[in-house]
Design an enzyme around this catalytic site. Sequence first.
Site, PDB file in Angstrom:
ATOM      1  N   ARG A 204       0.950  -1.765  -0.126  1.00  0.00           N
ATOM      2  CA  ARG A 204      -0.058   0.255  -0.106  1.00  0.00           C
ATOM      3  C   ARG A 204       0.887   1.875  -0.449  1.00  0.00           C
ATOM      4  NH1 ARG A 204      -4.663  -1.911   4.862  1.00  0.00           N
ATOM      5  NH2 ARG A 204      -4.923  -3.688   3.633  1.00  0.00           N
TER       6      ARG A 204
ATOM      7  N   ARG B 110       2.253   1.126  10.187  1.00  0.00           N
ATOM      8  CA  ARG B 110       1.926   1.817   8.780  1.00  0.00           C
ATOM      9  C   ARG B 110       3.105   1.509   8.422  1.00  0.00           C
ATOM     10  NH1 ARG B 110      -2.897   3.771   8.766  1.00  0.00           N
ATOM     11  NH2 ARG B 110      -2.881   5.014  10.287  1.00  0.00           N
TER      12      ARG B 110
ATOM     13  N   GLU C  44      -5.542  -0.743  16.590  1.00  0.00           N
ATOM     14  CA  GLU C  44      -6.477  -1.328  15.417  1.00  0.00           C
ATOM     15  C   GLU C  44      -5.580  -2.726  14.741  1.00  0.00           C
ATOM     16  OE1 GLU C  44      -7.648  -1.847  10.399  1.00  0.00           O
ATOM     17  OE2 GLU C  44      -7.711   0.311  11.256  1.00  0.00           O
TER      18      GLU C  44
ATOM     19  N   SER D 283      -9.550  -6.115  10.766  1.00  0.00           N
ATOM     20  CA  SER D 283     -11.293  -5.206  10.495  1.00  0.00           C
ATOM     21  C   SER D 283     -11.989  -6.427  10.207  1.00  0.00           C
ATOM     22  CB  SER D 283     -11.047  -4.216   9.334  1.00  0.00           C
ATOM     23  OG  SER D 283     -10.991  -2.798  10.291  1.00  0.00           O
TER      24      SER D 283
ATOM     25  N   ARG E 238       1.495  -6.576  13.117  1.00  0.00           N
ATOM     26  CA  ARG E 238       0.965  -5.862  13.989  1.00  0.00           C
ATOM     27  C   ARG E 238       1.034  -6.154  15.151  1.00  0.00           C
ATOM     28  NH1 ARG E 238      -2.968  -0.620  12.548  1.00  0.00           N
ATOM     29  NH2 ARG E 238      -2.250   0.273  10.639  1.00  0.00           N
TER      30      ARG E 238
END
Length: 426
Positions: free
Chosen positions: A262, A277, A349, A352, A391
């Site tokens: 990403r 990130r 987070e 999801s 994460r």
Amino acid sequence: MYDLRAIRENPAWFDAALKRRGLDSLSSQVLEMDETRRSSQTRLGELQARRNTASKEIGAAMKDKDAARADALKTEVAEIKEQMTALEEAEAIAEAKLNQLLAGLPNRPDDSVPDGDDEDDNAEVKVWGEPATLDFTPKQHFELGEELGMMDFETAAHMSGARFVILRGKLARLERAIAQFMLDWQIEQNALTEMEVPYLVHADALYGTGQLPKFEEDLYKTNSGHYLIPTSEVPLTNIVADKIVDTDSLPMRMVSYSPCFRSEAGSAGRDTRGMIRQHQFNKVEMVTICDPESSWDELERMRGCAESVLEVLNLPYRVVTLCTGDLGFSAAKTYDLEVWLPGQDAYREISSCSNTLDFQARRMKARCKSKTDKQTRFLHSLNGSGLAVGRTLIAVMENYQQADGSIAVPQPLQPYMGGLSVIAAD
């Protein structure tokens, strides 16, 4: 993607749904474009019928040796052909504009999704575990990793730029152990089917899951026209693209481990230090394909699959329902799982889990049909992290850190680490 018939029949419903997403009164624009397209189609049908009739009349006139009438009819047919060409072009333009508009509209939020502007308005629905009380000041993961000599951002930046990392030795093995453990857990405990998928896909696949055309800047495109996957949700979901699936084979519950790529466009200044990130990261992704009646039950099941990993690793977490302002483009409802990070003194987070209803299926033309059904129906698709590997590594490091800077290895991971129970500096 939306059903045009539903918008025609109930434009107020369509406008109300998108208003919750911050978009006002789009039904009139959609219906105007739709009417232009349909009017062109109707007129084309009329002209086609007249051309067919005129062609037959030409034959009759020539048979009757009525040259004048035959010539007049030929002129009419030629004019009709010109009109049809112009209408076909107009219809194509109208349809392209309509499709472009619809393709850029997000999914409608479910009624159970709370209204709100951003993450501050998300609704907490569950808290699990108690954050450990440490008798020392906890460090963030990048401090721990760098002090152990096993996390190198500087060298990674030298060769690749910002938002990359090199893991070394036991920490690299721990990340691999986490991935292997989570994959095994989802397969053996939660009965998901393991899939190995391509990491390069065509634009159609990304259109199907909703990344294109709206979020192209977040993607990496190759000079061959392929895109690097932002998540294995893309190839997993597209397994049913352009297919009619027998409902007897549903639900399809899949899991895949893959790297994700990403650009993180728009995230400048956010989480610039550490592994939160990254441009490249690994993830264990879950995707479920099911019939329309099952998707809400499947969302709760998927959420449970993700939660079970955190619980077996004894990582405190909370679950929030995303509000309308924080909801992803393709999702009708999303649960975020947020793991406790002592070094940040905050929940962050880590997964999801989303139900997209038939939004992606309409874009992919993915349907289902039983042996007794007369008509096909659009499938429902769901996706969720089971979990983000990097994460999870961060969460393990920060929650299992010790006063001397070493990291205890959670018991479930020790068999994947050759029995190692503590990661300390070499």
